[in-house]
Design an enzyme around this catalytic site. Sequence first.
Site, PDB file in Angstrom:
ATOM      1  N   ARG A  77       0.849  -1.204   0.000  1.00  0.00           N
ATOM      2  CA  ARG A  77       0.000   0.000   0.000  1.00  0.00           C
ATOM      3  C   ARG A  77       0.883   1.251   0.000  1.00  0.00           C
ATOM      4  O   ARG A  77       0.578   2.225  -0.689  1.00  0.00           O
ATOM      5  CB  ARG A  77      -0.936   0.002   1.212  1.00  0.00           C
ATOM      6  N   CYS A 107      -1.242   5.656   9.283  1.00  0.00           N
ATOM      7  CA  CYS A 107      -1.557   4.381   8.637  1.00  0.00           C
ATOM      8  C   CYS A 107      -2.687   4.637   7.667  1.00  0.00           C
ATOM      9  O   CYS A 107      -2.703   5.667   6.997  1.00  0.00           O
ATOM     10  CB  CYS A 107      -1.901   3.321   9.681  1.00  0.00           C
TER      11      CYS A 107
END
Length: 284
Positions: free
Chosen positions: A183, A242
């Site tokens: 990611r 995150c």
Amino acid sequence: MSARDAVLVSARALRDELAAGTGDLVLLDVRWALGVTDGHEQYLAGHLPGAVFVDLETELAAPPSPARGRHPLPDLADLQAAARRWGVRAGSRVVAYDAVGATSAARAWWLLRWAGLADVRLLDGGLGAWTDAGLALDTGEVLPVPGDVVLSQGELPTLTPDDAAHLAASGDGLLLDARAGERFRGEVEPVDPRAGHVPGAVSAPTTGNLGPDGRFLDEAGLRERFAGLGLEGDSSQVGVYCGSGVTAAHEVAALATLGVDAALYAGSWSQWSNDETRPVATGA
């Protein structure tokens, strides 16, 4: 008490504290993971004795929005009302756990520390460590006597999007991205509108804080990990983000075991990627 002991408690040590019956000890079961919706059912089927279920989506976050992210910080009044429902009182000691290496329980740990509770810890290894130690679980719902805790806010540092951008670009500190490496690199993006990372951030997947047994690495292992990511001493300015501010709290907890007070970018990638004025970097 060491910095590590102020953050983590082992299953056997927690068992001994419960057996001693001293102090006001509150156990919070934070069963949650991205895409998992049966946390409460798992809790009902088996939880630590006396533990109260905490709903991360509704109790540890405000409603999502593109402007604030998928898990914005809850309003202080809402968090206080939830903590009272959990039975938290003035002077309570709190231990949070989950079944995923504390990656969701750390959100409760961070929020309560941010809101002024001094004694909040994570069960190292979570539910698995408890059962591996041969300790029993209870079933069904626990409905505690409501508490009377009064919360404040701002006891732990946070970052705005501008703060995060500056920290990553200035060279004066370190901005860690706690998402999975793919990611960060922009190879996949399952939930947010744009793939990639904050320019200048360093990839530091939360899973790297844990050993194969789901427990935090020991002090030497964590120091080696964060030194390899660019941490220079205990006084370095560090921020963490995150996807939505949940697993980043785990990285803040890992750094806290080393005496490093890292700041949380609560909006995280879900906020950043929804703002088209914010630049996006890809690759390693």
